[in-house]
Structures are given as C-alpha cells and as structure tokens.
Scaffold this active site. Structure first.
Site, PDB file in Angstrom:
ATOM      1  CB  ALA A  78      -0.919  -0.006   1.210  1.00 19.51           C
ATOM      2  CG  ASP A  89       0.241   0.027  -4.702  1.00 20.84           C
ATOM      3  OD1 ASP A  89       1.245  -0.309  -5.375  1.00 20.84           O
ATOM      4  OD2 ASP A  89      -0.669  -0.763  -4.375  1.00 20.84           O
ATOM      5  CE  LYS A 113      26.058 -21.631 -20.582  1.00 23.89           C
ATOM      6  NZ  LYS A 113      24.741 -21.745 -21.225  1.00 23.89           N
TER       7      LYS A 113
HETATM    8  O1  JCF Z   1      24.409 -17.866 -16.743  1.00 24.75           O
HETATM    9  C1  JCF Z   1      24.746 -17.893 -17.911  1.00 24.75           C
HETATM   10  N1  JCF Z   1      23.902 -18.380 -18.789  1.00 24.75           N
HETATM   11  C2  JCF Z   1      26.078 -17.393 -18.354  1.00 24.75           C
HETATM   12  C3  JCF Z   1      26.344 -17.216 -19.700  1.00 24.75           C
HETATM   13  C4  JCF Z   1      27.042 -17.091 -17.397  1.00 24.75           C
HETATM   14  C5  JCF Z   1      28.274 -16.621 -17.792  1.00 24.75           C
HETATM   15  O2  JCF Z   1      29.196 -16.317 -16.890  1.00 24.75           O
HETATM   16  C6  JCF Z   1      28.590 -16.405 -19.156  1.00 24.75           C
HETATM   17  C7  JCF Z   1      27.600 -16.718 -20.114  1.00 24.75           C
HETATM   18  C8  JCF Z   1      27.912 -16.493 -21.452  1.00 24.75           C
HETATM   19  C9  JCF Z   1      29.159 -15.998 -21.793  1.00 24.75           C
HETATM   20  N2  JCF Z   1      29.802 -15.917 -19.516  1.00 24.75           N
HETATM   21  C10 JCF Z   1      30.084 -15.712 -20.815  1.00 24.75           C
HETATM   22  C11 JCF Z   1      31.397 -15.192 -21.160  1.00 24.75           C
END
Ligand code: JCF
Length: 693
Positions: A48, A51, A136
């Site tokens: 709230a 907002d 990743k």
């Molecule tokens: O989390 C990711 N998908 C991810 C992609 C992490 C990274 O440190 C990356 C990447 C793509 C390129 N590092 C590079 C250089």
C-alpha cells in the site's frame, strides 16, 4: 525544457523546482524499495505504501509531462509498441562459452589453463589455478549500457557482434536499476553489464496459468517464455511478464577493471545490480570444480530456476588476459553442462496403462529422445484432463522433460510444428485389457478399471508389486516373465508363484536353466518375509512400507490384522480414517482372504517384525579425503563408526558420502565422476547430529 534530470543536476531556473525535486526524491525512494524487493528479496515497505509513492510520482508526471524522465519508475510499465527492433553494434563483442560435458574435459581445461599460466609465469610451479564458479542460467544473454549511471540501452546478444535494441522491454524489469546507486562523482562514465534474463519456475507456471485462463499463448518452458517476452514489440506486454536478471560479466567498462572477476561482480552488486552471489564459489584446481559441479547437480531440482550447467572462470583478470580468446569464446572460461532436462520429439501414439489399483494412465509413446541423461521412449500424460489442458495430440512434436529421477513427462506440444493430421486422444470407457467398465469418481482426476484382480493387467501389477525389493524381494521375477505367466494362465495370484518349479520356468522366453533355478531359490526364500513386508506385499491401497511395518508391530500377526476393527486400526501411528477404511475393505473382500489362505497353504510364514533401531548412519559408507578444518581423519572416522556408519579407503558407486577437506585429490575427482555426494566437515556434523547419540 530542463536538460537531463537527476539527483543533483536539475535546472535551477525552472519554475517547477519544487515538483522536480519532489519527483527526484520519489524516484530515488521507489527505486530503493524496488531494489530491496526484487534484488535483495527483503521488502522494505508495504504494498500500500509503495503504491502511494508511485501514485504521488505519477500525479506529478501527468501534471507536468516535461518532468518525465526515461529512468523514472513510472516508465517501467512499458511504452507504445515499436514497428521493429533497432540493431545495436556491441562496443565489445558478446562471447559465448566453450562447453564441457565430461569430467575429463574439465580436467583438460584446467590443465591447459595451468600450463599456459605457468609458462607465462602467472602461476607458481605447484600452485593451483583459482576459479570463479557460478550457475549457468537457462535464459537469454543481454547487454545493459549505463552512461553516467543511467541505463541508456539494452541489447540482445544477436550474433555476438550485432544485437537487437530491447531497451524499452528491459526497462520494465524491476530488478534492473534504471540508475546505478552511489554518488555521481564515482559513477563510471560508461559501464556495460552483461547477464542473463530469465524466469523463475514458479512465476512461469503462474504466468502460464493466467495465459491459459485468458486463452492466450502458452509457453513450453521458462526460457521460451523469457525469450518471447523480450521479443515483444509492445513493452506494455513485457511489463506484465515476471522477468528477472542476474549480472555475470561486463562489456565496455572504460578503465574500471579491478583485480579479480569476483571483485568486479562485487562492484556490480554495490552499484545495485542483481548478482547471484549466494550461488558463487571460489575453487582451486579441477577437483574442486568437479566437486562444485556435483554439489550443484544434487540441488539442481530444488533451485527456483532452470540451469543448464555451471560456469568456471579464471578469477584473476590479468591471468584472463594472458589466456585470451579462441574464435568466439574465451580460453579462460568454460561451461560444464548438465544433461538437458528437456528435448523435443514426436508423439507417436497415446496408449493407456492399467496400474495395480486399476488406475488408468495415458502414456505417450515417443520417438526415442535423449533427455536428462537417458533415452526416453515413454512418458506419462497423467490423465485425460492433463491431455486436454496441454492440448497434446498424436503426431505433435512435443517437449519431454525428465528432471532428476522423476518419471519423464510430456510438457506440451510445439504448436508451430503441428502436422495437419494430428489427432486428439479420447479415453475409452472400457478397460483395454479386460473390458470391464472404466469409472471416474467425481472430483478425482484418475479413471479406474473396475475389474479388480479379474483384470490381467491389475493381476500382473499386483504380482510385480509383491515381488518388489521393498516387499517380498523376489529377485529375477521381472515384468516380461510375469506377463507370460499371467497371459498363459499359469498363475492367477501371488500364491501360485510358490508352486513354480525350475524345470517349467526354464521353458519360458528369456529364461535359462540357471536363472530359473535362482528364481526358485528366491521364491523359496520369500516364504519367510517379515510380517511388515508381507502386509506391504498384499498391496492394500494407502498402505506403504512404513505403515505396513507399523501395522506388523502393532498386530503381530496377519490373523490379528484381518479381524482388527477400525478403532484398533486408528490406534496405529499415521493411520487415519482413509487408511483404516481401506484396510477394513480389503479384508472384507472374500477373494483377498482367499489369497491370504492360499499363501499360508504354500508355507508362507511371516517372521516377527523387529522395531528398527535408529542407528542413524547404518548402511552408509563414507570416504574421507583431504585435511578437515577441525577434526583429524581418525576422529572423524571414529565418529562415523560410533553412529553406525562405515569408513572406506576408496571411492566407488557404493560410497554414500565423500567427506572432503582442503587439498583433496583424486578421491574427490572420482566421487564427482561417479556422482557420489560430496560433503565437508560441517556437512558430516549435520549428518551425525541427525543420526542422534
Ligand atoms: O548464466 C549464464 N547463462 C552465463 C552465460 C554465465 C556466464 O558467466 C557467461 C555466459 C555467457 C558468456 N559468460 C560468458 C562469457
């Protein structure tokens, strides 16, 4: 018209100063709350109050449109649609990463890096390389360009040289700061931040539910949903999508480079950018990289988002420069991938399977596809409602998901690839195996064959259930043999198994003399199961192995259990009205009593159930490696043995845990290769504490 508006640089001659100042203050406050909420996960105001602040800012901006700035939080709602995305030439190319799938490839990567750095005198002869390890994320790479601390442009990776300008879409992502925090004097003149735009699984499911209820496009997975949302020409739609962002690197940063990769990410976090720091680890040498991989693999299913691997980067930036690049990827980093959890394949047919309790499950027959580390040809479709909800049709290209050890499932169709002849599946109303009526209880999603043990499919499944490891543990009695025994009318119930001879078994398909003899020995051994196992083997609905053991401990014989009334049953721990009712109904069926009598006639004599003593680590094997921070290895070993566990000198598939300290070597590598759980001394202490005194 004032120039660029900001905290310190508004036009002093403007008559709107009071409003301007107020707008500036409101923006700063709102963005502070955004950061707390979207980046730190720690809200600092009520919805709230938030907002209220937004409304105050909107009021000023709508009365004085000349005060609106592109980095105002009010602009996160999206802008009118674009005709097309512009293109952006990256100031510094956006790289991809080389991949590794096997431990050997990671070891080779570490060796290349180590050799190169030693040759360049960047690493002491016996030192190991320090790596920065991260998850990743399975999303889309984005470049954010900040000038004087303001977000001025956001672009996709594209081909690495040129991407698409998705600035208005990116502005709607609330975890991405429109202005960096910190004072103007320290602001880098240019800062390009690179990271991944993605969606959490829970947000994705919620969003898909909402899409479905409005009859709008359904996405097959979070990655596609994130990509589709970023590719929207109308950023007002993107603003409705639960996109998130984590920074993992940078492009053009002028001369702002610090000493280490981890320092750079700390700095980005200080500037208010979301950085996934809780998942980051510093590792030394290939062994520790592999340990990180295996630890992440073990909790992959529990993460709130999809990942497709982990990334290792040489942490020292000077060392990174020495290593340089090959083609489009850095030599100082590598992605170590997990087996893909999703893959596309053709849905060849939908068949129904009849389970032990008659439950009818539609099963997808698939063109073989490698997913989650195995080749999958069947996947569950759960029930008719699910099939309708997902709108999967025979002939469709479908996405199959296999996460961890979970049964593979069909996620949904790829609608763009639907062939003209794709046909809907309709459940029959009679059992495909025995012809009995199929019944669907109101409010239950599951349809059931009403044939009971008259239905050969249910008969087969109940025999297989009884033979399972946790029941009578009859090794060598597989589904192919049970199919033949039941189809030829040789056995009709569990009890008749005990009358089989090695001589006749040897005559069945896929059975040799030796395996027939072994099976008869296994069957004979199953004449003396513990009472709990026998109760479990009967296949009473809702009675799992634990309940079966509790019942055995309480009633001490099958006779007592058979005559127990509901009150007596309810006295057993974890037995409620549903389970008690199910047990009572089971023994009210004359044919179930017949099966019990027939078992007794075959000489089946259950053994008394002994209450399991809770020797916490019993059956667990540990391997100790490296130097633990506090305990010597001898002390750790004696603690494990005292808690009922075993300590072994070498790692195999049978090892339950590897306890790793510093300087851990080949045992750690081996453990990671075999997928053995790796813990540290703290982890061991937790296990010991759980095991009790
Ligand atoms: O989390 C990711 N998908 C991810 C992609 C992490 C990274 O440190 C990356 C990447 C793509 C390129 N590092 C590079 C250089």
């Amino acid at each position: 018209m004032p120039g660029v508006l900001g905290t310190f640089d508004f036009d002093a001659d403007s008559p709107l100063i009071p409003f301007q100042a107020r707008a500036v203050a409101l923006r700063a406050e709102i963005e502070r709350h955004n950061h707390a909420y979207y980046v730190q996960d720690a809200p600092t105001v009520s919805d709230a109050d938030y907002d209220c602040l937004m409304r105050a800012l909107q009021d000023i901006e709508s009365s004085y449109p000349e005060l609106v700035t592109p980095d105002s939080p009010t602009q996160r709602v999206g802008a009118p649609p674009l005709g097309a995305f512009g293109s952006v030439v990256h100031a510094v190319p956006m790289l991809s990463l080389g991949n590794a799938f096997e431990a050997l490839e990671v070891e080779a990567f570490d060796k290349r890096v180590t050799d190169t750095l030693r040759a360049a005198d960047k690493l002491a002869p016996d030192a190991r390389v320090e790596y920065f390890c991260e998850l990743k994320l399975d999303g889309l790479a984005i470049n954010l360009r900040y000038e004087q601390g303001r977000l001025v442009q956001a672009a996709t990776r594209g081909d690495g040289q040129t991407g698409e300008d998705v600035t208005s879409n990116i502005r709607t992502i609330k975890s991405i700061p429109l202005r960096l925090s910190g004072n103007a004097a320290q602001m880098p003149s240019v800062l390009e931040v690179r990271g991944e735009v993605f969606m959490n699984l829970a947000d994705f499911r919620r969003m898909n539910d909402a899409q479905r209820s409005r009859d709008e496009k359904i996405f097959v997975n979070p990655r596609n949903a994130a990509a589709g949302s970023l590719r929207q020409l109308d950023s007002r739609i993107t603003a409705q999508r639960p996109l998130r962002f984590f920074a993992y690197g940078w492009g053009d940063v002028g001369d702002a480079l610090l000493a280490r990769h981890s320092d750079m990410l700390d700095w980005l976090a200080q500037l208010g950018l979301p950085v996934n720091r809780s998942q980051h680890v510093i590792a030394r040498g290939a062994g520790e990289l592999l340990a990180y991989y295996s630890q992440v693999g073990a909790r992959r299913d529990k993460l709130p988002y999809d990942i497709d691997g982990v990334v290792y980067k040489v942490n020292d930036l000077a060392a990174q420069r020495v290593l340089g690049f090959v083609a489009r990827a850095p030599r100082f980093a590598i992605a170590h991938k997990f087996p893909a959890q999703e893959a596309a394949t053709t849905l060849l047919d939908i068949e129904v399977q009849v389970g032990r309790t008659g439950a009818i499950t539609p099963v997808a027959r698939l063109a073989p596809v490698f997913v989650g580390g195995v080749t999958v040809t069947n996947a569950t479709l759960h029930n008719q409602d699910e099939i309708n909800r997902k709108d999967v049709r025979i002939g469709d290209t479908v996405i199959v998901r296999r996460a961890g050890d979970v049964i593979p499932e069909v996620v949904g169709p790829v609608l763009d690839k639907r062939p003209a002849g794709a046909t809907r599946f309709v459940m029959t109303n009679s059992c495909p195996v025995c012809g009995s009526a199929i019944e669907r209880v109101e409010d239950e999603a599951i349809a059931r064959c009403t044939g009971g043990l008259f239905c050969p499919a249910q008969r087969k499944q109940s025999i297989l259930h009884a033979a399972a490891r946790k029941a009578l543990d009859i090794e060598g009695l597989g589904d192919k043999l049970v199919d033949q025994l039941v189809d030829r009318g040789r056995i009709h119930s569990l009890a008749e198994l005990y009358g089989l001879t090695a001589q006749e078994l040897a005559g069945y398909d896929r059975m040799g003399q030796k395996s027939a003899e072994n099976l008869v020995v296994a069957i004979d051994r199953a004449r003396q199961p513990t009472l709990g196992r026998l109760i479990f083997a009967l296949g009473i609905r809702h009675v799992g192995e634990t309940t079966a053991r509790d019942l055995a401990l309480r009633f001490e014989s099958l006779e007592n259990l058979m005559v127990a009334n509901e009150d007596a049953l309810l006295g057993v721990s974890d037995v409620g009205p549903v389970v008690a009712g199910s047990i009572a109904r089971f023994f009210a069926e004359p044919h179930n009593i017949e099966i019990v009598r027939a078992l007794q006639a075959q000489g089946v004599k259950p053994q008394p159930e002994v209450a399991a003593r809770t020797t916490g680590l019993a059956g667990k094997t540990f391997v100790l490696t490296g130097t633990l921070p506090v305990w010597s290895r001898e002390v750790a070993a004696s603690q494990i043995v005292a808690a009922g566990g075993k300590v072994s000198g070498s790692v195999s598939r049978k090892t339950s845990y590897v306890v790793a300290g510093t300087e851990a070597g080949s045992k750690l590598t081996k453990a990671a290769e075999l997928g053995v759980t790796i813990i540290d001394e703290d982890g061991l202490r937790v296990l010991l504490a759980e095991a009790g005194p």
